[in-house]
Write an enzyme that holds these catalytic residues in place. Sequence first.
Site, PDB file in Angstrom:
ATOM      1  N   CYS A  72       4.701 -15.324  32.954  1.00 10.31           N
ATOM      2  CA  CYS A  72       6.237 -15.818  32.231  1.00 10.31           C
ATOM      3  C   CYS A  72       5.925 -17.269  31.604  1.00 10.31           C
ATOM      4  O   CYS A  72       4.933 -17.902  32.046  1.00 10.31           O
ATOM      5  CB  CYS A  72       6.890 -16.651  33.833  1.00 10.31           C
ATOM      6  SG  CYS A  72       8.399 -17.189  33.637  1.00 10.31           S
TER       7      CYS A  72
ATOM      8  N   HIS B 210      11.862  -8.931  36.089  1.00 12.25           N
ATOM      9  CA  HIS B 210      11.371 -10.154  35.938  1.00 12.25           C
ATOM     10  C   HIS B 210      12.502 -11.065  35.473  1.00 12.25           C
ATOM     11  O   HIS B 210      12.698 -12.389  35.844  1.00 12.25           O
ATOM     12  CB  HIS B 210      10.435 -10.487  34.871  1.00 12.25           C
ATOM     13  CG  HIS B 210       9.721 -11.276  35.300  1.00 12.25           C
ATOM     14  ND1 HIS B 210       8.909 -11.855  35.290  1.00 12.25           N
ATOM     15  CD2 HIS B 210      10.516 -12.763  33.634  1.00 12.25           C
ATOM     16  CE1 HIS B 210       8.909 -13.330  35.310  1.00 12.25           C
ATOM     17  NE2 HIS B 210       9.308 -14.051  33.806  1.00 12.25           N
ATOM     18  N   GLU B 211      13.063 -10.223  34.312  1.00  8.81           N
ATOM     19  CA  GLU B 211      14.117 -11.553  33.437  1.00  8.81           C
ATOM     20  C   GLU B 211      15.901 -10.647  34.490  1.00  8.81           C
ATOM     21  O   GLU B 211      16.468 -12.176  34.102  1.00  8.81           O
ATOM     22  CB  GLU B 211      14.553 -10.907  32.167  1.00  8.81           C
ATOM     23  CG  GLU B 211      13.195 -10.673  31.359  1.00  8.81           C
ATOM     24  CD  GLU B 211      12.770 -12.064  31.044  1.00  8.81           C
ATOM     25  OE1 GLU B 211      13.362 -13.007  31.132  1.00  8.81           O
ATOM     26  OE2 GLU B 211      11.594 -11.682  30.497  1.00  8.81           O
TER      27      GLU B 211
ATOM     28  N   HIS C  15      15.519 -13.951  36.896  1.00 11.75           N
ATOM     29  CA  HIS C  15      15.728 -14.956  36.108  1.00 11.75           C
ATOM     30  C   HIS C  15      17.248 -15.413  36.596  1.00 11.75           C
ATOM     31  O   HIS C  15      17.842 -16.916  36.446  1.00 11.75           O
ATOM     32  CB  HIS C  15      14.869 -15.102  35.110  1.00 11.75           C
ATOM     33  CG  HIS C  15      13.857 -15.839  34.409  1.00 11.75           C
ATOM     34  ND1 HIS C  15      13.505 -17.142  35.025  1.00 11.75           N
ATOM     35  CD2 HIS C  15      12.693 -15.318  33.757  1.00 11.75           C
ATOM     36  CE1 HIS C  15      12.328 -17.282  34.760  1.00 11.75           C
ATOM     37  NE2 HIS C  15      11.626 -16.200  34.092  1.00 11.75           N
TER      38      HIS C  15
END
Length: 196
Positions: A103, A145-146, A149
């Site tokens: 990250c 992953h994004e 976030h």
Amino acid sequence: MLHLSPIIGTTDGEFVAIQQIRLFGDPVLRTKAEPVVDFDRELRRLVKDLTETMLDAPGAGLAAPQIGVSLRVFTYNVDGEVGHVVNPALDLSDETQYGDEGCLSIPDLPFPCTRALRAVARGFNEYGDEIVIEGSDKLARCFQHETDHLDGILFIDRLDREQRKAALRAIRQADWTGGVEPRVKVSPHATFGQAR
């Protein structure tokens, strides 16, 4: 660490600023981002800033909270495919993959993480047009992953117990932390380890 953002001119007369990437410990990374409601020039500027910052880093993806903007937007750059998704929703496969994940907000500290092998991202482009993007392997990992976030979840929250301990220890020892005590957020997802 303070670093000034260089300004880059684009072909359409707009200027794109490479933004400072927020690091682990910044509260914006633990805050659920708001949906985009205005598909306007300001949003298109955000997408350009995100894209240029991601490419400059370089990274496989970058979410708006990582540059301090709490909106549901991310960009991606996987295998030469560069794009973005606004207000993403994911459909994930039951089949999983296990591999290193890193990250830009936790620099230089990759750890093995389980994710869905395939993902379909549904959302909008910067003009408000509906889009559907299918990805597997690295692109699917990036989408998950994004999107995490955007929900205030970091990939270290998805690690198994031993890997999470190792990650938190490495973060405490990293030069960039400034002595911030790592905090793990409990995943709100019933399927721990996958964003569903």
